[in-house]
Design an enzyme around this catalytic site. Structure first.
Site, PDB file in Angstrom:
ATOM      1  N   ASP A  95       0.814  -1.216   0.000  1.00 29.20           N
ATOM      2  CA  ASP A  95       0.000   0.000   0.000  1.00 29.20           C
ATOM      3  C   ASP A  95       0.849   1.268   0.000  1.00 29.20           C
ATOM      4  O   ASP A  95       2.077   1.218   0.193  1.00 29.20           O
ATOM      5  CB  ASP A  95      -0.951   0.001   1.220  1.00 29.20           C
ATOM      6  CG  ASP A  95      -0.244  -0.377   2.522  1.00 29.20           C
ATOM      7  OD1 ASP A  95       1.004  -0.400   2.536  1.00 29.20           O
ATOM      8  OD2 ASP A  95      -0.929  -0.643   3.512  1.00 29.20           O
ATOM      9  N   ASN A 150      -7.056  -2.033  14.450  1.00 30.87           N
ATOM     10  CA  ASN A 150      -8.447  -2.401  14.136  1.00 30.87           C
ATOM     11  C   ASN A 150      -8.519  -3.687  13.309  1.00 30.87           C
ATOM     12  O   ASN A 150      -9.555  -3.999  12.748  1.00 30.87           O
ATOM     13  CB  ASN A 150      -9.163  -1.250  13.423  1.00 30.87           C
ATOM     14  CG  ASN A 150      -8.550  -0.930  12.066  1.00 30.87           C
ATOM     15  OD1 ASN A 150      -7.648  -1.621  11.607  1.00 30.87           O
ATOM     16  ND2 ASN A 150      -9.036   0.113  11.417  1.00 30.87           N
ATOM     17  N   HIS A 163      -6.816  -4.398  10.561  1.00 32.52           N
ATOM     18  CA  HIS A 163      -6.605  -4.308   9.105  1.00 32.52           C
ATOM     19  C   HIS A 163      -5.282  -4.932   8.671  1.00 32.52           C
ATOM     20  O   HIS A 163      -4.315  -4.972   9.425  1.00 32.52           O
ATOM     21  CB  HIS A 163      -6.772  -2.876   8.579  1.00 32.52           C
ATOM     22  CG  HIS A 163      -5.680  -1.924   8.907  1.00 32.52           C
ATOM     23  ND1 HIS A 163      -5.882  -0.573   9.009  1.00 32.52           N
ATOM     24  CD2 HIS A 163      -4.354  -2.101   9.142  1.00 32.52           C
ATOM     25  CE1 HIS A 163      -4.744   0.031   9.280  1.00 32.52           C
ATOM     26  NE2 HIS A 163      -3.808  -0.875   9.367  1.00 32.52           N
ATOM     27  N   GLU A 167      -9.464  -1.726   5.582  1.00 31.85           N
ATOM     28  CA  GLU A 167     -10.129  -1.323   6.818  1.00 31.85           C
ATOM     29  C   GLU A 167     -11.332  -2.225   7.090  1.00 31.85           C
ATOM     30  O   GLU A 167     -11.800  -2.930   6.185  1.00 31.85           O
ATOM     31  CB  GLU A 167     -10.587   0.137   6.674  1.00 31.85           C
ATOM     32  CG  GLU A 167      -9.443   1.132   6.467  1.00 31.85           C
ATOM     33  CD  GLU A 167      -8.620   1.377   7.731  1.00 31.85           C
ATOM     34  OE1 GLU A 167      -8.370   0.440   8.498  1.00 31.85           O
ATOM     35  OE2 GLU A 167      -8.202   2.536   7.938  1.00 31.85           O
TER      36      GLU A 167
HETATM   37  C1  GLP Z   1      -0.258   0.585   8.476  1.00 35.09           C
HETATM   38  C2  GLP Z   1       0.003  -0.343   7.285  1.00 35.09           C
HETATM   39  C3  GLP Z   1      -0.196  -1.793   7.663  1.00 35.09           C
HETATM   40  C4  GLP Z   1       0.540  -2.100   8.959  1.00 35.09           C
HETATM   41  C5  GLP Z   1       0.014  -1.216  10.060  1.00 35.09           C
HETATM   42  C6  GLP Z   1       0.614  -1.526  11.421  1.00 35.09           C
HETATM   43  O1  GLP Z   1      -1.592   0.768   8.700  1.00 35.09           O
HETATM   44  N1  GLP Z   1      -0.851  -0.050   6.184  1.00 35.09           N
HETATM   45  O2  GLP Z   1       0.279  -2.617   6.608  1.00 35.09           O
HETATM   46  O3  GLP Z   1       0.352  -3.452   9.291  1.00 35.09           O
HETATM   47  O4  GLP Z   1       0.339   0.113   9.683  1.00 35.09           O
HETATM   48  O5  GLP Z   1       1.704  -0.715  11.702  1.00 35.09           O
HETATM   49  P1  GLP Z   1       2.642  -0.897  12.952  1.00 35.09           P
HETATM   50  O6  GLP Z   1       3.487  -2.092  12.671  1.00 35.09           O
HETATM   51  O7  GLP Z   1       3.439   0.369  13.005  1.00 35.09           O
HETATM   52  O8  GLP Z   1       1.769  -1.108  14.146  1.00 35.09           O
END
Ligand code: GLP
Length: 264
Positions: free
Chosen positions: A67, A137, A139, A144
Site C-alpha cells: 500500500d 483495528n 486491518h 479497513e
Molecule cells: C499501516 C500499514 C499496515 C501495517 C500497520 C501496522 O496501517 N498499512 O500494513 O500493518 O500500519 O503498523 P505498525 O506495525 O506500526 O503497528
C-alpha cells in the site's frame, strides 16, 4: 495455520528474517509481498544483516508493496516508498526495476491504475511470500474493517482510528492523508504463503480476534483463517489474549519434529 510465539520483538524479528531468507534461498527469483509499519523494521534489519554478512542475494527477487498513502510523493518522509528505501532497499541488492510500490501521487484513472498493479503481480507469476503487519483495528494492508474479502487493489478511505494511530508519525501542522491505494483482501489471499507479524500489547486483542475469532470483514485479518499456508509470528505481549497458546506451543514442537519444512 501456524502460530509461532516468540518471547520478544528481537526474537520475532529474527524468526521473520529467517523465514524470508529461507524463501529467497529456496527460490532466488521469488516474488515477495512487502509491508511497512514499525513492526516490520526489525525483520528488515535482520535481512539487511544477512545480506551484508552472509551475502543473501536479492538480485533476482521481485517485490510488491501492499500500500501507499494517497497524496504522498515517494520522497515524503512518511511515505511507504521512503520507509522501504530507508529500512530495506537502500541496503540490499534488489533490482530497482523489480520494485513495485503503489504511486501515491497518481492522479488519473485510479481503477485502471489499480488494475495495472494487479496485472504486474500476475505477470510476476503471483506473490510467493506475503509479509503482513496488522493494524489495531485488525486491518491488513489498508483493508479497513468491512473491506470485502473479494476486494482487489483499489483506493481505500482510511478510518478515523487508522488516521489517529498514524498521526504521531506526521508533523503537527501537516494534514494526514485520508486515503490510500492498497492491495485487496482477494489479492492478499492469492499469495502462496503469508507471514503476519505482531508485537506489543496494543495488538493483543486484535491478534486474538484474527486467529481465534469468527471470520468477519469487521476484522479483516480474520480472512487469513481461509488461507492454507499462513504463519503468524507473535511476541508474548501480542499473544496474551490467545486462548490456545499452550496448544500453539505444542504444535510448534511437533511441527519441528515431524514436518520441519513447514517452519523453514
Ligand atoms: C499501516 C500499514 C499496515 C501495517 C500497520 C501496522 O496501517 N498499512 O500494513 O500493518 O500500519 O503498523 P505498525 O506495525 O506500526 O503497528
Amino acid at each position: 495455520m501456524l502460530v509461532l510465539l516468540k518471547s520478544n520483538y528481537e526474537e520475532l524479528s529474527r524468526e521473520a528474517g529467517r523465514i524470508v531468507a529461507s524463501a529467497v534461498r529456496n527460490n532466488p527469483a521469488a516474488t515477495l509481498g512487502l509491508a511497512t509499519g514499525s513492526t516490520t523494521i526489525g525483520m528488515y534489519k535482520e535481512l539487511v544483516r544477512m545480506h551484508t554478512e552472509n551475502g543473501l542475494d536479492f538480485s533476482k527477487v521481485a517485490t510488491f508493496n501492499l500500500d501507499e498513502y494517497l497524496g504522498l510523493a515517494a520522497d515524503h518522509p512518511q511515505s511507504f516508498h521512503r520507509f522501504m528505501r530507508e529500512n530495506f532497499f537502500d541496503h540490499v541488492n534488489v533490482d530497482p526495476a523489480k520494485i513495485h510500490i503503489p504511486d501515491g501521487t497518481f492522479g488519473g484513472d485510479y481503477e485502471e491504475y489499480c488494475l495495472s498493479y494487479e496485472r504486474a503481480i500476475r505477470e510476476a507469476r503471483g506473490i510467493d511470500l506475503q509479509i503482513l503487519g496488522i493494524g489495531r483495528n485488525g486491518h491488513i494492508g489498508f483493508n479497513e474493517p468491512t473491506s470485502s474479502f473479494g476486494s482487489r487493489t483499489r483506493l481505500k478511505v482510511l478510518t478515523n482510528e487508522t488516521i489517529e494511530d498514524n498521526r504521531k508519525f506526521f508533523s503537527a501542522e501537516e494534514e494526514m492523508p485520508q486515503c490510500a491505494i492498497t492491495m485487496g483482501i482477494g489479492t492478499i489471499l492469492e499469495a502462496k504463503r503469508i507471514l503476519l507479524l505482531a508485537t506489543g500489547s496494543a495488538k493483543a486483542e486484535t491478534v486474538a480476534e484474527a486467529i481465534e475469532g469468527p471470520i468477519t470483514a469487521s476484522v479483516t485479518a480474520s480472512c487469513l483463517q481461509l488461507h492454507p499456508d499462513v504463519t503468524f509470528v507473535i511476541d508474548e505481549a501480542a499473544g496474551v489474549r490467545l486462548k490456545q497458546r499452550d496448544y500453539y506451543r505444542r504444535v510448534m514442537e511437533m511441527t519441528a519434529r515431524f514436518t520441519p519444512n513447514r517452519l523453514s
